[in-house]
Design a protein around this motif. Structure first.
Motif, mmCIF file in Angstrom:
data_model
loop_
_atom_site.group_PDB
_atom_site.id
_atom_site.type_symbol
_atom_site.label_atom_id
_atom_site.label_comp_id
_atom_site.label_asym_id
_atom_site.label_seq_id
_atom_site.Cartn_x
_atom_site.Cartn_y
_atom_site.Cartn_z
ATOM 1 N N PRO A 346 13.658 -0.938 -16.379
ATOM 2 C CA PRO A 346 13.571 -2.162 -17.185
ATOM 3 C C PRO A 346 13.950 -3.437 -16.435
ATOM 4 C CG PRO A 346 14.622 -0.403 -18.431
ATOM 5 C CD PRO A 346 14.509 0.077 -17.024
ATOM 6 N N GLU A 347 14.664 -3.305 -15.329
ATOM 7 C CA GLU A 347 15.047 -4.479 -14.549
ATOM 8 C C GLU A 347 13.951 -4.913 -13.574
ATOM 9 O OE1 GLU A 347 19.070 -4.761 -13.040
ATOM 10 O OE2 GLU A 347 19.613 -2.898 -14.074
ATOM 11 N N ILE A 348 12.919 -4.078 -13.407
ATOM 12 C CA ILE A 348 11.833 -4.386 -12.477
ATOM 13 C C ILE A 348 10.737 -5.135 -13.213
ATOM 14 C CG2 ILE A 348 10.125 -3.441 -10.897
ATOM 15 C CD1 ILE A 348 13.047 -3.071 -9.999
ATOM 16 N N ARG A 349 10.448 -6.349 -12.773
ATOM 17 C CA ARG A 349 9.423 -7.174 -13.423
ATOM 18 C C ARG A 349 8.171 -7.350 -12.581
ATOM 19 N NH1 ARG A 349 13.910 -10.200 -13.552
ATOM 20 N NH2 ARG A 349 12.963 -11.904 -12.337
ATOM 21 N N HIS A 350 8.312 -7.308 -11.267
ATOM 22 C CA HIS A 350 7.175 -7.613 -10.401
ATOM 23 C C HIS A 350 7.007 -6.540 -9.324
ATOM 24 C CE1 HIS A 350 7.574 -11.428 -12.366
ATOM 25 N NE2 HIS A 350 8.650 -11.777 -11.689
ATOM 26 N N ALA A 351 5.943 -5.762 -9.417
ATOM 27 C CA ALA A 351 5.616 -4.773 -8.389
ATOM 28 C C ALA A 351 4.201 -4.278 -8.646
ATOM 29 C CB ALA A 351 6.598 -3.595 -8.416
ATOM 30 N N SER A 363 3.135 7.737 -0.430
ATOM 31 C CA SER A 363 1.881 8.272 0.098
ATOM 32 C C SER A 363 1.116 9.088 -0.946
ATOM 33 C CB SER A 363 2.145 9.130 1.345
ATOM 34 O OG SER A 363 3.016 10.201 1.042
ATOM 35 N N LEU A 364 1.821 9.669 -1.922
ATOM 36 C CA LEU A 364 1.120 10.387 -2.996
ATOM 37 C C LEU A 364 0.247 9.421 -3.785
ATOM 38 C CD1 LEU A 364 3.953 12.721 -4.365
ATOM 39 C CD2 LEU A 364 2.182 13.244 -2.677
ATOM 40 N N GLY A 365 0.743 8.194 -3.968
ATOM 41 C CA GLY A 365 -0.035 7.189 -4.678
ATOM 42 C C GLY A 365 -1.249 6.734 -3.889
ATOM 43 N N ASP A 366 -1.166 6.803 -2.565
ATOM 44 C CA ASP A 366 -2.299 6.400 -1.734
ATOM 45 C C ASP A 366 -3.494 7.331 -1.906
ATOM 46 O OD1 ASP A 366 -1.180 4.160 -0.632
ATOM 47 O OD2 ASP A 366 -0.494 5.142 1.199
ATOM 48 N N TYR A 367 -3.219 8.592 -2.251
ATOM 49 C CA TYR A 367 -4.292 9.575 -2.220
ATOM 50 C C TYR A 367 -4.612 10.259 -3.553
ATOM 51 C CZ TYR A 367 -3.625 9.092 2.785
ATOM 52 O OH TYR A 367 -3.518 8.566 4.047
ATOM 53 N N CYS A 368 -3.614 10.763 -4.225
ATOM 54 C CA CYS A 368 -3.947 11.716 -5.283
ATOM 55 C C CYS A 368 -3.108 11.646 -6.549
ATOM 56 C CB CYS A 368 -3.874 13.134 -4.717
ATOM 57 S SG CYS A 368 -2.282 13.517 -3.927
ATOM 58 N N ALA A 369 -2.183 10.673 -6.671
ATOM 59 C CA ALA A 369 -1.395 10.604 -7.907
ATOM 60 C C ALA A 369 -2.300 10.297 -9.101
ATOM 61 C CB ALA A 369 -0.294 9.549 -7.781
ATOM 62 N N GLY A 370 -3.237 9.384 -8.896
ATOM 63 C CA GLY A 370 -4.152 8.996 -9.981
ATOM 64 C C GLY A 370 -4.284 7.496 -10.136
ATOM 65 N N PRO A 371 -3.169 6.738 -10.243
ATOM 66 C CA PRO A 371 -3.254 5.275 -10.301
ATOM 67 C C PRO A 371 -3.886 4.704 -9.043
ATOM 68 C CG PRO A 371 -1.113 6.018 -11.074
ATOM 69 C CD PRO A 371 -1.800 7.233 -10.500
ATOM 70 N N ASN A 372 -4.399 3.486 -9.153
ATOM 71 C CA ASN A 372 -5.142 2.896 -8.051
ATOM 72 C C ASN A 372 -4.231 2.438 -6.918
ATOM 73 O OD1 ASN A 372 -7.219 1.062 -6.625
ATOM 74 N ND2 ASN A 372 -8.352 1.952 -8.320
ATOM 75 N N HIS A 373 -4.712 2.599 -5.687
ATOM 76 C CA HIS A 373 -3.907 2.152 -4.546
ATOM 77 C C HIS A 373 -4.321 0.765 -4.054
ATOM 78 C CE1 HIS A 373 -6.597 3.946 -1.047
ATOM 79 N NE2 HIS A 373 -7.063 2.806 -1.502
ATOM 80 N N VAL A 374 -5.286 0.140 -4.698
ATOM 81 C CA VAL A 374 -5.627 -1.253 -4.378
ATOM 82 C C VAL A 374 -4.687 -2.134 -5.187
ATOM 83 C CG1 VAL A 374 -7.415 -3.025 -4.343
ATOM 84 C CG2 VAL A 374 -8.022 -0.626 -3.945
ATOM 85 N N LEU A 375 -3.709 -2.746 -4.493
ATOM 86 C CA LEU A 375 -2.586 -3.394 -5.159
ATOM 87 C C LEU A 375 -2.364 -4.807 -4.639
ATOM 88 C CD1 LEU A 375 -0.188 -0.330 -4.769
ATOM 89 C CD2 LEU A 375 -1.307 -1.034 -6.892
ATOM 90 N N PRO A 376 -1.739 -5.656 -5.453
ATOM 91 C CA PRO A 376 -1.436 -7.022 -5.010
ATOM 92 C C PRO A 376 -0.374 -7.033 -3.918
ATOM 93 C CG PRO A 376 -0.448 -6.585 -7.161
ATOM 94 C CD PRO A 376 -1.319 -5.410 -6.847
ATOM 95 N N THR A 377 -0.595 -7.855 -2.895
ATOM 96 C CA THR A 377 0.328 -7.955 -1.759
ATOM 97 C C THR A 377 0.899 -9.369 -1.657
ATOM 98 O OG1 THR A 377 -1.443 -8.594 -0.228
ATOM 99 C CG2 THR A 377 -1.011 -6.235 -0.466
ATOM 100 N N SER A 378 1.789 -9.542 -0.704
ATOM 101 C CA SER A 378 2.334 -10.869 -0.357
ATOM 102 C C SER A 378 2.919 -11.610 -1.552
ATOM 103 C CB SER A 378 1.244 -11.725 0.312
ATOM 104 O OG SER A 378 0.692 -11.054 1.421
ATOM 105 N N THR A 380 2.066 -11.469 -4.656
ATOM 106 C CA THR A 380 1.146 -11.779 -5.748
ATOM 107 C C THR A 380 1.293 -10.824 -6.930
ATOM 108 O OG1 THR A 380 -0.645 -10.500 -4.725
ATOM 109 C CG2 THR A 380 -0.532 -12.854 -4.213
ATOM 110 N N ALA A 381 2.139 -9.808 -6.805
ATOM 111 C CA ALA A 381 2.426 -8.946 -7.959
ATOM 112 C C ALA A 381 3.151 -9.727 -9.053
ATOM 113 C CB ALA A 381 3.268 -7.737 -7.531
ATOM 114 N N ARG A 382 3.575 -10.946 -8.753
ATOM 115 C CA ARG A 382 4.167 -11.810 -9.783
ATOM 116 C C ARG A 382 3.142 -12.167 -10.850
ATOM 117 N NH1 ARG A 382 4.650 -16.451 -8.028
ATOM 118 N NH2 ARG A 382 3.633 -16.154 -6.011
ATOM 119 N N PHE A 383 1.849 -12.159 -10.466
ATOM 120 C CA PHE A 383 0.814 -12.566 -11.429
ATOM 121 C C PHE A 383 -0.445 -11.705 -11.355
ATOM 122 C CE2 PHE A 383 0.629 -15.251 -7.621
ATOM 123 C CZ PHE A 383 -0.652 -14.996 -7.155
ATOM 124 N N SER A 384 -0.438 -10.660 -10.537
ATOM 125 C CA SER A 384 -1.624 -9.829 -10.370
ATOM 126 C C SER A 384 -1.309 -8.367 -10.672
ATOM 127 C CB SER A 384 -2.168 -9.947 -8.942
ATOM 128 O OG SER A 384 -2.529 -11.277 -8.660
#
Length: 435
Positions: A346-351, A363-378, A380-384
């Motif tokens: 609950p304390e995590i707001r931006h990631a 690395s599980l997320g990169d390949y086979c967890a299921g959620p997408n590995h195309v993620l906001p960088t630099s 930009t997870a504050r708004f993306s």
């Protein structure tokens, strides 16, 4: 391999904020030389189409082709790659594809409407894009996982045609990438890359069809080109170097943490790996693990540059401060390697993506967890958000007034329109007012 220098920071240092800002500073598409090259390439592709594509592909990818036919992989060739994979690779690819598809099915938006008492209907119609382009890197490494992560959400969304571009420097083709394209239902594949591929997708050529949106990661030329064509076509994001931030309570095996940091550092020299921990002695142990394990890595030279230039081991007062610092950084990948990650969540707001618990390697997320590995960088997870089915769907507002509804709302619109001195707006609404 000689011992490498790793930046150590402490949140209690008087200049901590300045040092952190310097560590995080990154602008991936501001190089004037790169911008000039990209502008020239885009202009040439717009003007000369296939001819320019062939010329740039031969120059930048060290090829010697004389037609676009030589740069397109047909469906039969893709299926051949899939069929010829070793069983273990094919099964792993299929398992990953199934998990990615199932996860993204839950994101699919549906159309909706509601009807008011006077018969007025309002709602939203959700429709897929007609054609999208996916860019798959083919330089320092080949990424079949990127094919799945970009193409499968588009398929789930209902996109009619998926065009894939992937560079093949020196003519070297990665069979896993082609197999992933077959498995994900990609319709056409062109072995082109760089700014020229982005321009072709954005504006179309005699052979490459124009798309509605371009998604997928690439180098600085690709990122710069995507920014340049935005507006003529949609894009997913301007991606910077890969990054990982690990919050640890000091109880995880330090070798695990070191390897998690390496998992992003090995992407390229500009990748960023950060550890935040309230236990100074544990940070010492992680640093020892980094020094000991680094010589065992295949991409040790890349990792070493990344760790020396952009990594940091940060000591904080407690996990609460770690979470606040993480929110300031807004990382692409965040590992909560702590005893109770759900209590810290609950304390995590931006990631971009949050990996919870000691056993959940990024690395599980990169390949086979299921959620997408195309993620906001630099930051930009504050708004993306991560790439998803919603990126390939459009939402159209539905408005259908009954005669009574148009009359009542016409009175409201008339007052507001005349207040803005837009007389035609007002009279258009007033014509529908019932006597």
């Amino acid at each position: 391999m000689s011992r490498i220098a790793i930046r150590r920071l402490n949140s209690r240092q008087s200049d901590f904020n300045l040092q952190l800002d310097q560590l995080l500073a990154w602008e991936s598409v501001s190089d004037t030389r790169v911008n000039a090259v990209v502008d020239e390439v885009i202009a040439e592709v717009k003007a000369r189409g296939d001819e320019a594509l062939i010329e740039y592909t031969n120059r930048f990818d060290r090829m010697s082709v004389d037609s676009m036919q030589a740069l397109e992989m047909g469906a039969e060739r893709l299926q051949q790659s899939l069929a010829s994979l070793p069983d273990a690779q094919r099964q792993a690819l299929e398992k990953a594809a199934d998990r990615i598809r199932v996860y993204h099915e839950r994101q699919k938006g549906e159309s909706w409407t509601y009807t008011e008492a006077d018969g007025t209907l309002l709602g939203q119609q959700v429709t897929p894009m007609d054609r999208v382009g996916i860019y798959v890197p083919g330089g320092k490494a080949a990424y079949p996982s990127s094919v799945l992560m970009n193409a499968l959400p588009a398929k789930v969304a209902g996109v009619k045609e998926i065009i894939m571009v992937v560079p093949t420097p020196d003519g070297v083709v990665n069979e896993l990438v082609l197999a992933a394209a077959a498995l994900a239902g990609v319709d056409r594949v062109f072995t082109i890359g760089g700014a020229q591929a982005v321009a072709a997708l954005a504006y179309g050529t005699q052979t490459v069809p124009r798309v509605d949106k371009i998604v997928g990661p690439g180098n600085i030329y690709v990122a710069t080109a995507k920014r340049a064509v935005f507006g003529a076509v949609g894009i997913d994001m301007i991606a910077g170097p890969s990054e990982i931030l690990v919050i640890c309570d000091g109880q995880t095996d330090p070798d695990w943490i070191a390897m998690d940091l390496f998992s992003q550092a090995e992407h390229d020299e500009d990748a960023q790996s950060i550890l935040i921990c309230p236990d100074a002695a544990f940070i010492d142990r992680v640093e020892e693990s980094i020094q000991r394990l680094l010589p065992t890595m295949e991409r040790a030279e890349i990792i070493a540059v990344s760790i020396q230039n952009r990594a940091a081991l940060i000591e904080v007062a407690d996990l609460h401060e770690a979470a606040e610092l993480s929110n300031r950084i807004a990382p692409e990948h965040l590992e909560l390697s702590v005893a109770d990650p759900q209590a810290l969540l609950p304390e995590i707001r931006h990631a971009g993506a949050i990996f919870m618990g000691r056993y959940t390697a990024e690395s599980l997320g990169d390949y086979c967890a299921g959620p997408n590995h195309v993620l906001p960088t630099s930051g930009t997870a504050r708004f993306s958000s991560p790439l998803g089915v919603y990126d390939f769907q459009k939402r159209s507002s539905l408005i259908m007034f009954s005669a009574q509804g148009a009359s009542e709302m016409g009175k409201v619109a008339s007052v507001l329109a005349r207040g803005e001195s837009l007389t035609a707006h007002a009279r258009s609404a007033e014509y529908r007012i019932l006597d």
